[in-house]
Design a protein around this motif. Structure first.
Motif, short mmCIF file in Angstrom:
data_model
loop_
_atom_site.label_atom_id
_atom_site.label_comp_id
_atom_site.label_asym_id
_atom_site.label_seq_id
_atom_site.Cartn_x
_atom_site.Cartn_y
_atom_site.Cartn_z
N ALA A 92 0.88 -1.31 0.13
CA ALA A 92 0.20 -0.24 -0.11
C ALA A 92 0.88 1.59 -0.16
CB ALA A 92 -1.10 0.26 1.18
N ASN A 161 -7.02 7.81 6.81
CA ASN A 161 -6.64 6.47 7.24
C ASN A 161 -7.45 5.53 8.01
OD1 ASN A 161 -4.31 4.75 8.85
ND2 ASN A 161 -5.26 3.66 8.12
N ASP A 194 -6.36 5.47 3.14
CA ASP A 194 -6.02 4.40 2.92
C ASP A 194 -6.74 3.29 4.14
OD1 ASP A 194 -4.02 3.29 4.60
OD2 ASP A 194 -2.79 4.33 4.95
N VAL A 196 -5.96 0.09 4.72
CA VAL A 196 -4.96 -1.60 4.80
C VAL A 196 -5.66 -1.83 6.25
CG1 VAL A 196 -2.83 -0.30 4.28
CG2 VAL A 196 -3.03 -0.37 5.89
N SER A 223 -5.32 -0.50 -0.51
CA SER A 223 -5.71 -1.55 0.45
C SER A 223 -4.63 -2.76 0.33
CB SER A 223 -6.73 -2.41 -0.10
OG SER A 223 -8.28 -2.44 0.16
N SER A 224 -4.09 -3.61 0.94
CA SER A 224 -2.99 -4.51 1.77
C SER A 224 -3.44 -5.89 2.04
CB SER A 224 -2.39 -3.59 2.45
OG SER A 224 -1.12 -3.90 2.98
N LYS A 227 -0.80 -6.75 5.69
CA LYS A 227 -1.83 -6.41 6.93
C LYS A 227 -2.89 -7.50 7.34
CE LYS A 227 0.15 -3.18 7.86
NZ LYS A 227 0.81 -2.52 6.53
N THR A 232 3.42 -9.59 6.29
CA THR A 232 4.31 -8.34 5.04
C THR A 232 5.02 -7.83 4.65
OG1 THR A 232 5.78 -8.29 7.37
CG2 THR A 232 2.86 -7.08 7.39
N GLY A 237 -0.25 -4.96 -2.64
CA GLY A 237 -1.21 -3.98 -1.96
C GLY A 237 -1.98 -4.06 -3.25
#
Length: 375
Positions: A92, A161, A194, A196, A223-224, A227, A232, A237
């Motif tokens: 992300a 966020n 954001d 995530v 998005s990611s 997480k 990670t 993302g």
């Protein structure tokens, strides 16, 4: 001449190095210390020997994009055209950098709500823009009077966020409605959402910008999987945005990374067929509850945690030291590492708050809590 003259070693690196030096339990950096799902490992082991190691298409692996589109439709009732409205990114953070450097030009202003993640401002500065930092209220709710007052003819974007790092707060329906009313007066302002931590929510459901019809045509959602799937280090993302915005972002992305790690994209695409994100939220809720229960008899005051895998605490009953010094003392004298909240503010607002990451094994959390209860 430096584009980032005021950027120094990050607090995350400082605290982790101190934790290593003193053999402290590291609850500072925001990544899990437990293994990934065995099913994902099995998928990865099998795929490793398949012919999947060359470039994927620039915008992303089509199968992965299809699975993300299905996930977005299921959770947010948004139908995403993967050919024109989606982009797979190298985490992300790269998505955020790409979005800001696509749309921010010299002198453009970007509103950032403090406390804020540390990658936003440098991305704005590299683009030649001006970060305008706006503090959240003391309960970490958005201060819409300050937000509206800060909007000018130069305002190009606002970064939001949600769920929020470092505080763990989630926006309410009423707050989204207020934002919509404000931005209706300022059609030039884009939104970078954001999200995530979207699949790590506890107290009430996460509301995504993907589900806001009044905002969707001006919003880029980041998005990611790092997480939500505890990977990670895979740095995968994605961005979702309307075609007119995505068309421009793909131009920048093409010359920034071209395409993202092929193996990770293939593995995640297959894993999305079996993973249940509601189980991910339940797992982190159990860890949050465990950590909170372990600390309830300590002198730390626990702040509300609606989502993410971070717990913010107040140490007013323990020390009058500033939060950076107290965080260092916590490592050197009590062998537990945390992150001071003041570093997430432009003006270093210090309310004697620390952030602990509870994305750790139960054994780690129990051991850390035993030490914290002695503080």
């Amino acid at each position: 001449m430096s584009k980032l003259p005021n950027i120094t070693t990050s607090i995350f690196s400082v605290m982790s190095q101190l934790a290593n030096d003193y053999g402290a339990i590291n609850l500072s950096q925001g990544f899990p210390n437990f293994p990934v799902d065995e099913r994902l490992l099995q998928i990865s082991e099998r795929l490793l020997r398949e012919n999947i190691h060359q470039y994927t298409p620039m915008a992303g692996l089509p199968l992965l994009m299809e699975r993300i589109a299905a996930l977005t439709a299921k959770n947010y009732q948004r139908n995403v055209n993967i050919a024109t409205e989606m982009l797979i990114t190298a985490g992300a953070t790269q998505g955020v950098f790409t979005a800001l450097n696509t749309f921010i030009n010299q002198g453009d202003e970007v509103l950032i709500l403090d406390p804020s993640y540390d990658s936003y401002e440098p991305s704005v500065l590299v683009a030649g823009g001006k970060p305008v930092r706006i503090s959240l209220n003391e309960d970490y709710a958005p201060n819409f009077n300050k937000i509206e007052d800060a909007i000018s003819a130069k305002t190009k974007m606002i970064v939001i966020n949600n769920p929020h790092n470092p505080t763990g707060r989630i926006w309410t329906e009423e707050e989204f409605q207020t934002l919509e009313q404000i931005l209706e007066k300022h059609p030039q302002v884009l939104i970078l959402g954001d999200e995530v931590y979207e699949y790590i929510s506890f107290s009430h459901p996460h509301i995504s910008f993907n589900s806001r019809p009044k905002l969707i045509e001006r919003t880029i959602v980041a998005s990611s999987f790092g997480k939500s799937l505890h990977v990670t280090g895979w740095k995968v993302g994605y961005l979702i945005a309307p075609e007119k915005l995505m068309y421009e972002m793909k131009k920048v992305h093409q010359f920034l990374v071209f395409s993202v790690n092929s193996f990770s994209q293939h593995a995640i695409a297959e894993y999305l067929n079996v993973v249940d994100f509601s189980e991910v939220a339940k797992m982190y809720k159990r860890k949050r509850d465990l950590f909170q229960n372990l600390l309830k008899d300590s002198r730390f005051e626990l702040m509300p945690c609606d989502g993410t895998y971070f717990q913010v605490v107040n140490y007013n009953q323990i020390s009058t030291k500033n939060d950076v010094d107290f965080a260092k003392e916590l490592i050197t004298n009590h062998s537990v590492a945390a992150i001071p909240i003041s570093v997430f503010y432009n003006d270093a607002t210090d309310r004697n708050m620390l952030r602990f990451c509870f994305a750790k094994t139960d054994e780690t959390l129990i051991a850390a809590a035993e030490k914290l209860k002695e503080v």
